[in-house]
Design a protein around this motif. Structure first.
Motif: not given
Length: 163
Positions: A100-122
């Motif tokens: 939540p600290r970052f404005s660029r967020q991706a929950r789906t593949l479509e959002e990840a492709v649009d944002q050119c990024m996604f995050r994992i933690l574990d």
């Protein structure tokens, strides 16, 4: 993006060292990067070395018994070629993370492709994900290309144009 001020010569970090607690599943960490990310990995003497391109290595070193391991709010970023495939492998194991600290967020593949990024933690053992996280280290996994195939503006790498 563009930073304010005069142009500067970029500096690279050839190696990032991550300490992990004693008796951690080092084989699982190696499998995570080999199977889910497709990285070249070596495991020797309690240390996992992950090749992150030509000149950078992510190193996981097991600490001696009794040594406390603490991590801060830092994260690592890595540009990957098989962006959709890596997203799908991470998502299948329930590893997606939205910070939540970052404005660029991706929950789906479509959002990840649009944002050119996604995050994992574990970081989990892909052979035993039900065992839970081996260690937590936030990764921002980036695509060097936008959805239209052109180079993403903040990608520092020279990438060949797709035909």
């Amino acid at each position: 993006g563009v930073q304010p001020g005069a142009d500067s010569t970029p500096a690279a970090m050839p190696e990032v060292l991550v300490h992990v607690p004693h008796a951690s599943n080092m084989e699982g960490i190696a499998r995570f990067y080999a199977k889910l990310v497709g990285a070249s990995v070596s495991l020797e003497d309690g240390t996992v070395r992950v090749r992150c391109g030509l000149y950078q290595t992510l190193v996981f070193a097991e600490q001696p018994s009794g040594v406390q391991v603490e991590h801060s709010d830092y994260h690592v970023s890595m540009y990957v070629e098989d962006f959709p495939g890596i997203f799908q492998r991470m998502e299948a194991l329930g590893l997606m993370f939205v910070n939540p600290r970052f404005s660029r967020q991706a929950r789906t593949l479509e959002e990840a492709v649009d944002q050119c990024m996604f995050r994992i933690l574990d970081i989990v053992d892909p052979d035993r994900p039900e065992a839970g996280p081996i260690v937590q280290l936030e990764h921002e996994i980036r695509s060097p290309r936008k959805a239209d195939g052109s180079k993403y503006k903040s990608c520092p790498l020279e990438i060949p144009q797709k035909a």
